[in-house]
Design a protein around this motif. Structure first.
Motif, PDB file in Angstrom:
ATOM      1  N   GLN A 369       0.755  -1.101  -0.101  1.00 41.21           N
ATOM      2  CA  GLN A 369      -0.167   0.017   0.015  1.00 41.21           C
ATOM      3  C   GLN A 369       0.849   1.291  -0.017  1.00 41.21           C
ATOM      4  O   GLN A 369       0.779   2.074  -0.895  1.00 41.21           O
ATOM      5  CB  GLN A 369      -0.852  -0.099   1.184  1.00 41.21           C
ATOM      6  CG  GLN A 369      -1.325   1.252   1.883  1.00 41.21           C
ATOM      7  CD  GLN A 369      -2.530   1.574   1.318  1.00 41.21           C
ATOM      8  OE1 GLN A 369      -2.738   1.224   0.238  1.00 41.21           O
ATOM      9  NE2 GLN A 369      -3.250   2.643   1.865  1.00 41.21           N
ATOM     10  N   TYR A 370       1.876   1.372   0.953  1.00 42.06           N
ATOM     11  CA  TYR A 370       2.579   2.485   1.002  1.00 42.06           C
ATOM     12  C   TYR A 370       3.460   2.664  -0.259  1.00 42.06           C
ATOM     13  O   TYR A 370       3.808   3.909  -0.826  1.00 42.06           O
ATOM     14  CB  TYR A 370       3.729   2.473   2.132  1.00 42.06           C
ATOM     15  CG  TYR A 370       2.891   2.763   3.604  1.00 42.06           C
ATOM     16  CD1 TYR A 370       2.954   4.191   3.857  1.00 42.06           C
ATOM     17  CD2 TYR A 370       2.581   1.812   4.407  1.00 42.06           C
ATOM     18  CE1 TYR A 370       2.420   4.467   4.960  1.00 42.06           C
ATOM     19  CE2 TYR A 370       1.955   2.274   5.640  1.00 42.06           C
ATOM     20  CZ  TYR A 370       1.759   3.649   5.866  1.00 42.06           C
ATOM     21  OH  TYR A 370       1.182   4.021   6.933  1.00 42.06           O
ATOM     22  N   CYS A 371       4.065   1.482  -0.718  1.00 46.91           N
ATOM     23  CA  CYS A 371       4.894   1.496  -1.993  1.00 46.91           C
ATOM     24  C   CYS A 371       4.115   2.053  -3.140  1.00 46.91           C
ATOM     25  O   CYS A 371       4.364   2.960  -3.850  1.00 46.91           O
ATOM     26  CB  CYS A 371       5.426   0.221  -2.397  1.00 46.91           C
ATOM     27  SG  CYS A 371       6.660  -0.215  -1.075  1.00 46.91           S
ATOM     28  N   PHE A 372       2.775   1.624  -3.525  1.00 48.47           N
ATOM     29  CA  PHE A 372       2.155   1.895  -4.688  1.00 48.47           C
ATOM     30  C   PHE A 372       1.640   3.340  -4.459  1.00 48.47           C
ATOM     31  O   PHE A 372       1.663   4.076  -5.501  1.00 48.47           O
ATOM     32  CB  PHE A 372       0.980   1.008  -4.706  1.00 48.47           C
ATOM     33  CG  PHE A 372       1.474  -0.304  -5.505  1.00 48.47           C
ATOM     34  CD1 PHE A 372       1.628  -0.292  -7.131  1.00 48.47           C
ATOM     35  CD2 PHE A 372       1.445  -1.486  -4.992  1.00 48.47           C
ATOM     36  CE1 PHE A 372       1.997  -1.573  -7.538  1.00 48.47           C
ATOM     37  CE2 PHE A 372       1.958  -2.565  -5.753  1.00 48.47           C
ATOM     38  CZ  PHE A 372       2.268  -2.624  -6.973  1.00 48.47           C
ATOM     39  N   VAL A 373       1.168   3.783  -3.339  1.00 45.35           N
ATOM     40  CA  VAL A 373       0.939   5.202  -3.196  1.00 45.35           C
ATOM     41  C   VAL A 373       1.850   6.144  -3.473  1.00 45.35           C
ATOM     42  O   VAL A 373       1.773   7.113  -4.125  1.00 45.35           O
ATOM     43  CB  VAL A 373      -0.051   5.426  -1.776  1.00 45.35           C
ATOM     44  CG1 VAL A 373      -0.185   6.660  -1.477  1.00 45.35           C
ATOM     45  CG2 VAL A 373      -1.131   4.643  -1.712  1.00 45.35           C
ATOM     46  N   THR A 374       3.206   5.860  -2.851  1.00 45.99           N
ATOM     47  CA  THR A 374       4.320   6.595  -3.276  1.00 45.99           C
ATOM     48  C   THR A 374       4.587   6.659  -4.966  1.00 45.99           C
ATOM     49  O   THR A 374       4.783   7.691  -5.131  1.00 45.99           O
ATOM     50  CB  THR A 374       5.488   6.012  -2.664  1.00 45.99           C
ATOM     51  OG1 THR A 374       5.389   5.864  -1.109  1.00 45.99           O
ATOM     52  CG2 THR A 374       6.827   6.795  -2.734  1.00 45.99           C
ATOM     53  N   GLY A 375       4.238   5.514  -5.405  1.00 46.21           N
ATOM     54  CA  GLY A 375       4.530   5.710  -6.887  1.00 46.21           C
ATOM     55  C   GLY A 375       3.384   6.446  -7.682  1.00 46.21           C
ATOM     56  O   GLY A 375       3.783   7.278  -8.611  1.00 46.21           O
ATOM     57  N   MET A 376       2.341   6.336  -6.983  1.00 52.41           N
ATOM     58  CA  MET A 376       1.037   6.987  -7.563  1.00 52.41           C
ATOM     59  C   MET A 376       1.477   8.613  -7.532  1.00 52.41           C
ATOM     60  O   MET A 376       1.420   9.471  -8.426  1.00 52.41           O
ATOM     61  CB  MET A 376      -0.116   6.692  -6.940  1.00 52.41           C
ATOM     62  CG  MET A 376      -1.287   7.626  -7.268  1.00 52.41           C
ATOM     63  SD  MET A 376      -2.693   7.155  -6.467  1.00 52.41           S
ATOM     64  CE  MET A 376      -3.008   8.561  -5.111  1.00 52.41           C
TER      65      MET A 376
END
Length: 1450
Positions: A369-376
């Motif tokens: 969750q943290y990684c993908f939101v950072t990516g977004m």
């Protein structure tokens, strides 16, 4: 310490009813929750201090929580006071009875205070406290169980008071735990209160966030009905474009400043004492140390790093947890072997395995969750920064990269960052996992592990080599793909020209040639992929094989038992992931670093100097409006003057305008423009918005002023004809307006802006002469709307020059003459000469426009249903001639937003589409592939069953027999599996390439033979999408997705088979688990596919708006509209992220639920093994549980790939749809009848939209007419093949279209003519001087669309084409509208001499070009109004006379 824990192992472990020692219960167990809370407290308080959410009103829930908290505190301290009471009674209780109640009491009091503090900070549900209460309950379970056991054993209660307080304490804890799971009401004064559709995530409780339960309602909604934009939640504050880009821009500016400061601080002080050599040395040192450029990476890290690190922390915990289950498996196997062990051990192990797996699942998904939101956020930030930069970049910098490349920065490069971030943690996690796995393996198998590791290490260079080679092939293939798309783009842009010249075969061949190369490269990478698949599937097996073989063969005493074999296998399986991911991540980093460099380079480009043009608002009394001084030009324009700028093609007229706008880099001199500016460019820039929005351009609406503007710019009649009036959506680049309409809209925008200064770059060339006169009189001229404003008009039209205040004559970038019309005539220089030749009548009659002059721009549909020839969307249809399944043309034209309705066909992807794809692959091949997969899995199961059997081989005298036979069979089965994998993946890839070739071929074939009407109603982007995105999906996405799907499907299947075979009881739970899995999968697939659709639908507007912005930057800057365009871009990005964010969440939601099913399989496999312990051997248990431990991954991927497959297979459908559109027909009847003899010149005239261009289209059968016929040389054209017909006629079209390639290719794509003939044609079209001055002569590269030639030169190239073809019929469609009069005359001369024995039809704007033609054909409303010689027509005083009078020719 062990004494302290378990003073009595017999009491705690080796018994059927385990118990804990009182000391352990009262110390360690009681203190664990307190230790946790006090450790977490400082961090949590810091977090609460920072979060601003408003406060929550005291609710019933909150009161109860507090009440029970206080009661807990009382109960704890009651114990404490009881201990003091005992002291006074002189019974000395142990010190623990003082310490523990004191500690526990203070801790629950703290927790109670925390409840209130959280309420004031607006926390609705507290994770910290839920965990605290849970730990407290969990730790109180032991004493609770122990007290009940002791009481039942002794039949009476010890220490009644303490037991009573403990039971009360325990009940209160459970109540607190239950209460804390409920969430409070939303806070007051919360900043998030204004949202129309807020995300439930913000208000969801801790457990709901942990399991993503808050997403469930959305998943169900997506399953029930197709999702729409309005169903999507708003973005959270932290994810909104504006906020993210502000942060990132701030950090980037800081970074740039730092670099500048470093650079300035190290400049050597110019000192007279320093010797020159020392100075030089210092400069050298400084250059080495400080040629550092500002680093965009640092800015990104400062902006997004902290949030990302939270995710990394979760990853660390998950990595450590992943090694617990193999250890538990080893304990389980030894439990099965030990026939005397108490049963509760087994149940405890099974429960621990389950708990550990569930924890791992929850933590892993938090990490993602943290990684993908950072990516977004990264993508949002990068997109925003690039957009803002593109508005201020200089023209020279813009030239260094094409629009496509800049859009690529935004789409491809920003996407790369997003993809990388998801797996960036593997950089440290992979080495960590590898080290841990090796440590545990070493403990099990000793040094033999090194053999296995050696195999792994050897596979790394092999994998890397394959990866590098694949990368090289990818680059090569991208190159082919890019050139194919670029060519297709141009072909579609100039499809009309290709049809008119009958050039389709030549271009079709070109495309197929590129495609052939592209597929050749694809085939090569298919070989490589099969190899890497072989390595990926076989590597764990090879590693296991070498390790076991070495272990067994090194020493006879080494026996392979179940524990060693299966624990090692599960460890090897853990190892597989980091070892394959690491090289991928590293190569991703390499790719991303290239992207980073490109973005950094773009962001470091020079920016336009906002101060190069002085803009002081006019104070009354300042007479000068515009000042431009330099070596070559000295220009002062008085306020309120009308200045005309004239000169030959390419003499710098447009550059003069650019200089005034501040679009050119200023080398010397000064430019001052007093006041606001409105700018009308030579080629109108139209936004993809409604007509009204294009004119208002962000100004506040003012109906009166708006109507006056429309009137002055002659747009009223056009509006009556457009299907939605001024709310008609205009396609990209103004596709559904004629050139003249576009120019008038552009002019209306300027008029409406009511600025102080108007820069008009040749706005009159694209409109008919009478419209031009109307516009000049009503808008630009001395009595127009703009009188009293400063106007600078670039023009080719001589008729207006007498009415302007000043004329500036430019030659080769210098002002050669200046003055009023009369003065220049008196000076008697070149300009006067030029005028005398061309001005036919100096005293132009000022004639008021009568109402008859403006007729409809496009004929409306006539009532009886047949359609008159129309210009706007050249579509011919009649009531009967419509295909029932196509949307009727009338509806299509009439629909307001012609481009917006992406009629998303929302349906469960039909099986027919899969069947179509299978047919393209070939059905036999498809069956073979499935069969191969069955074999492969049979071999794999065989190998593992054999291993399990091997481990059960009895050990005699410390050794096992038949070792070499065991190893041999194991190796054979494993290698067989590898070989089958290789064959099946290669077969699949070949089938995929075969399908790709067939589908592309059909699509291309169809598109070259589709009628022009299709291209007029379909945005090019939509067709290009089929050739780029959809073909890419069929080439490169579908085959690997099918591969993955088959792999995971058979993998899951074999797991189930193995577990059922070893513990038949398992069949009982299969059904409920399968049902649960199926439901989760259906909900997910339905929702996820629609989110993907919404995401891709909302993604293209970002890029199309961006490319639109780039092509219109000069206009946006001139009108000073940068801010609002940035806001539009941000809004489009947010719209896109609104659908992307739920799709990240849907993956997490799915992951947690599917892995839960997987974890249940682990639980039941272990449980049934424990239950059936007596009848099972250790080998079978090892086999079934180690299979179960792998299944979660397979189940998870199976849902993903099912979803991907359903999403991507749509591409086949979309391509099929466009391969089956109707093609050009060969029937023909025409409603016009004119008899034309050879060798004559015919002029065709008529108002805009009278059907002039449509008539020429009829000759070429681009439009098939409804009745009547056309004959050429007595042959009915409806009876000749289209290709033959079109290759015998020549047209010089209205918009000159060039294709990128050499000039020679543009003139003669089939290589039919010799160089001499080509040069001759160039000489006759007056291009010889220009071409021979180019270094590469005929091989001169034309850029895309001929951008590097002026419009006039492009028109001349079209003339040269006509001269080369030399056909008997020549048609000129307004061919000379963009050329100055001199060149126009030369062209007319050429046509008269070179085509004297041909029939020439000319559609004329300037009547003077056709006044000496043989005949004039006057069209009105699509019918022939007059047809005679010019002199007769003028004498008859009809329509033609009126037009001639307007143009001052009668």
């Amino acid at each position: 310490m062990s004494l302290f824990f378990f003073q009595d192992a017999n009491l705690s472990i080796h018994t059927d009813s385990p118990n804990l020692t009182p000391c352990f219960q009262n110390t360690i167990l009681a203190w664990i929750p307190s230790i946790y809370l006090w450790t977490a407290l400082p961090f949590y308080l810091l977090y609460l201090k920072r979060s601003k959410r408003g406060y929550i009103v005291l609710s019933v829930l909150s009161r109860f929580k507090t009440l029970f908290g206080v009661l807990l505190w009382c109960v704890s301290w009651a114990d404490l006071f009881y201990s003091f009471h005992e002291l006074l009674q002189s019974r000395t209780p142990p010190p623990v009875y003082f310490v523990t109640p004191l500690v526990v009491g203070i801790t629950v009091l703290l927790a109670t205070l925390l409840i209130q503090y959280e309420r004031l900070r607006g926390v609705q549900s507290s994770g910290v406290l839920i965990i605290f209460w849970f730990l407290s309950v969990f730790c109180a379970m032991g004493p609770f169980w122990s007290k009940i056991m002791t009481t039942t054993a002794q039949n009476h209660v010890n220490e009644r008071f303490r037991s009573a307080t403990f039971y009360i304490y325990f009940v209160l804890l459970i109540i607190e735990l239950i209460l804390s799971c409920f969430k409070e009401k939303p806070p007051f004064f919360s900043p998030a209160g204004t949202d129309p559709n807020p995300s439930p995530e913000l208000t969801s409780g801790f457990l709901s966030r942990l399991t993503f339960w808050w997403f469930t309602s959305f998943a169900i909604l997506g399953y029930k009905k197709p999702l729409e934009d309005k169903d999507l939640w708003s973005l959270n504050e932290d994810d909104i474009s504006k906020n993210i880009v502000q942060k990132l821009s701030r950090e980037w500016d800081k970074e740039k400043l730092t670099v500048i400061n470093i650079f300035n601080s190290t400049k050597p002080e110019a000192s007279s004492l320093v010797s020159p050599s020392m100075k030089e040395a210092e400069v050298l040192i400084r250059d080495k140390r400080h040629n550092r450029k500002p680093s965009f990476l640092k800015a990104l890290m400062r902006t997004f790093g902290p949030y990302f690190l939270i995710g990394s922390f979760f990853k660390l915990i998950q990595d450590l947890l992943s090694f617990v289950n193999p250890q538990l498996l080893s304990v389980l196997i030894s439990f099965i072997k030990n026939k005397d062990a108490p049963a509760w051990w087994g149940f405890l192990i099974a429960a621990l395995m389950f708990v550990c797996a569930v924890l791992q699942t929850l933590i892993l998904h938090q990490h993602f969750q943290y990684c993908f939101v950072t990516g977004m956020r990264l993508r949002t930030g990068i997109t925003g920064v690039i957009y803002r930069k593109s508005l201020v970049i200089t023209n020279s910098a813009k030239r260094s990269s094409t629009v496509g490349e800049i859009v690529n920065l935004m789409s491809v490069d920003a996407q790369r960052f997003m993809d990388l971030v998801a797996f960036l943690n593997m950089l440290w996690s992979a080495p960590l996992q590898t080290c841990l796995a090796l440590y545990f393996l070493w403990r099990a198998l000793g040094p033999s592990v090194l053999a296995g590791v050696a195999v792994m290490v050897l596979l790394i260079p092999f994998n890397s080599a394959v990866a590098i080679k694949t990368r090289a092939y990818q680059v090569e293939q991208m190159r082919y793909k890019d050139s194919r798309i670029k060519l297709m783009n141009e072909i579609l842009g100039g499809i009309k020209v290709l049809k008119l010249y009958a050039w389709e075969p030549s271009f079709s061949e070109k495309v197929l040639e590129i495609r052939k190369n592209e597929l050749r490269v694809l085939k090569k990478s298919a070989y490589l992929n099969s190899l890497s698949n072989f390595a990926w599937i076989s590597s764990p097996f090879l590693v296991a094989l070498t390790t076991f073989a070495v272990y067994v063969l090194v020493d006879e005493k080494n026996t392979l038992d179940a524990e060693k074999a299966f624990v090692s296998l599960s460890l090897f399986n853990i190892l597989k992931f980091p070892l394959t991911m690491l090289p991928q991540v590293i190569s991703n980093i390499a790719q991303t670093s290239v992207s980073l460099k490109r973005i950094q380079q773009f962001l470091s480009h020079d920016e336009l100097d906002p101060n190069c043009v002085e803009r002081k608002v006019i104070a009354p009394g300042k007479e000068i409006g515009v000042v431009l001084r330099s070596a070559a030009i000295n220009l002062l324009v008085p306020s309120g003057a009308l200045v005309a700028v004239v000169g030959h093609v390419g003499c710098g007229k447009s550059s003069l305008v650019s200089a005034l706008l501040g679009e050119m880099e200023k080398l010397e001199g000064e430019v001052a423009v007093k006041g606001s500016v409105a700018y009308v460019p030579q080629q109108a820039w139209i936004q993809n918005a409604t007509l009204k929005d294009n004119i208002l351009f962000g100004q506040a609406p003012n109906e009166q002023k708006y109507q006056n503007t429309l009137e002055a710019c002659a747009l009223k009649t056009d509006l009556e004809v457009l299907p939605g009036g001024d709310h008609t959506e205009i396609g990209e680049k103004g596709i559904n307006l004629s050139g003249g309409q576009r120019q008038r809209v552009s002019l209306a925008r300027a008029v409406f802006s009511s600025s102080d200064i108007y820069l008009l770059d040749d706005p009159l060339s694209a409109v008919d002469s009478h419209v031009a006169k109307h516009i000049f009189d009503q808008v630009i001229g001395p009595d127009g709307v703009l009188k009293g404003k400063t106007r600078i008009l670039v023009t080719h039209g001589i008729g207006f020059l007498p009415q302007v205040d000043h004329i500036v004559v430019l030659t080769d970038g210098k002002i050669s003459e200046m003055g009023s019309y009369q003065e220049l005539l008196k000076q008697n220089k070149a300009f006067a000469e030029f005028l005398r030749n061309y001005a036919l009548d100096e005293n132009i009659e000022e004639d008021e426009l009568t109402s008859t002059v403006l007729t409809a721009t496009m004929c409306p549909f006539s009532p009886n249903g047949s359609v008159v020839l129309t210009r706007q969307l050249s579509v011919i249809s009649s009531e009967g001639g419509e295909c029932p399944n196509k949307m009727s043309t009338k509806r299509r034209v009439g629909e307001k937003n012609c481009t917006d309705q992406l009629w998303c066909v929302i349906l469960q992807v039909k099986l027919t589409v899969f069947w179509q794809y299978m047919k393209a692959v070939s059905p036999v091949l498809s069956l073979i592939i499935c069969f191969l997969y069955c074999c492969q899995n049979a071999a794999a199961i065989g190998a593992n069953v054999w291993l399990s059997d091997w481990t059960n081989e009895p050990v005699i005298n410390g050794t096992q027999h038949n070792t070499s036979m065991r190893i041999g069979v194991y190796a054979a089965l494993g290698l067989l599996q590898g070989f089958i994998v290789f064959v099946s993946s290669f077969t699949l890839a070949m089938g995929g390439i075969n399908a790709a070739r067939k589908l592309h071929m059909a699509l291309l074939e169809n598109k070259f033979h589709t009628p022009q009407s299709f291209y007029d109603t379909t945005p090019t982007g939509r067709i290009i999408n089929r050739f780029s995105k959809d073909i890419f999906v069929i080439d490169e996405v579908i085959p690997p997705t099918i591969l993955m799907f088959l792999g995971t499907f058979f993998n899951s299947l074999s797991t189930i088979i193995v577990i059922i075979a070893s513990t038949p009881l398992f069949t009982v739970v299969i059904i409920p688990l399968a049902v649960l899995y199926f439901f989760v999968q259906r909900f997910y697939v339905a929702t996820s596919r629609q989110l993907k659709r919404l995401e891709s639908v909302s993604r293209s507007p970002i890029y199309s708006h961006f490319s639109e912005t780039i092509s219109g930057t000069s206009i946006i800057r001139a009108y000073q509209r940068e801010e609002s365009f940035i806001a539009i871009s941000d809004q489009k990005v947010d719209e896109n992220q609104k659908s992307y964010y739920p799709s990240i969440m849907s993956n997490r939601w799915l992951g947690i639920r599917v892995e839960f099913v997987g974890n249940c399989i682990v639980l039941f496999a272990a449980l049934f093994a424990v239950i059936g312990k007596s009848s099972l051997n250790a080998g079978l248990v090892g086999l079934s549980v180690s299979y179960a431990l792998q299944v979660t991954l397979a189940l998870n991927w199976m849902v993903r790939t099912t979803s991907d497959l359903e999403t991507n297979i749509v591409a086949v459908e979309r391509i099929k749809e466009y391969s089956e559109t109707e093609t050009e027909v060969s029937y023909w009847k025409s409603s016009m009848f004119t008899n034309l003899c050879g060798g004559i010149l015919i002029g065709i005239v008529g108002r805009t939209g009278a059907g002039k261009s449509s008539m020429t289209l009829c000759l070429f059968r681009i439009l098939e007419a409804v009745k009547g016929e056309i004959r050429i040389d007595g042959v009915r054209i409806s009876e000749i093949g289209l290709h033959d017909l079109r290759s015998r006629l020549t047209i010089i079209p209205q918009d000159p279209v060039l294709f990128s390639g050499t000039l020679r290719m543009n003139l003669d794509p089939f290589n039919k003519y010799s160089d001499e003939e080509v040069w001759k044609a160039l000489e006759l079209s007056h291009l010889k001087r220009f071409v021979s001055s180019q270094p590469s002569m005929l091989e001169f590269e034309c850029s895309e669309g001929g951008e590097n030639l002026s419009v006039g030169q492009r028109q001349l190239v079209c003339l040269a084409r006509a001269l080369l073809r030399k056909t008997r019929v020549l048609i000129l469609d307004e061919a000379t509208a963009a050329i100055d009069l001199e060149t126009d005359d030369l062209i007319q001369m050429t046509i008269r001499t070179q085509f004297e024995d041909c029939t020439v039809l000319t559609i004329a704007h300037r009547l003077n070009t056709i006044m000496d033609y043989t005949r004039i054909l006057v069209l009105d409303n699509g019918t022939i109004a007059e047809f005679d010689t010019p002199t007769n027509l003028i004498a008859s005083k009809g329509i033609f006379y009126g037009m001639a009078k307007d143009a001052g020719l009668a």
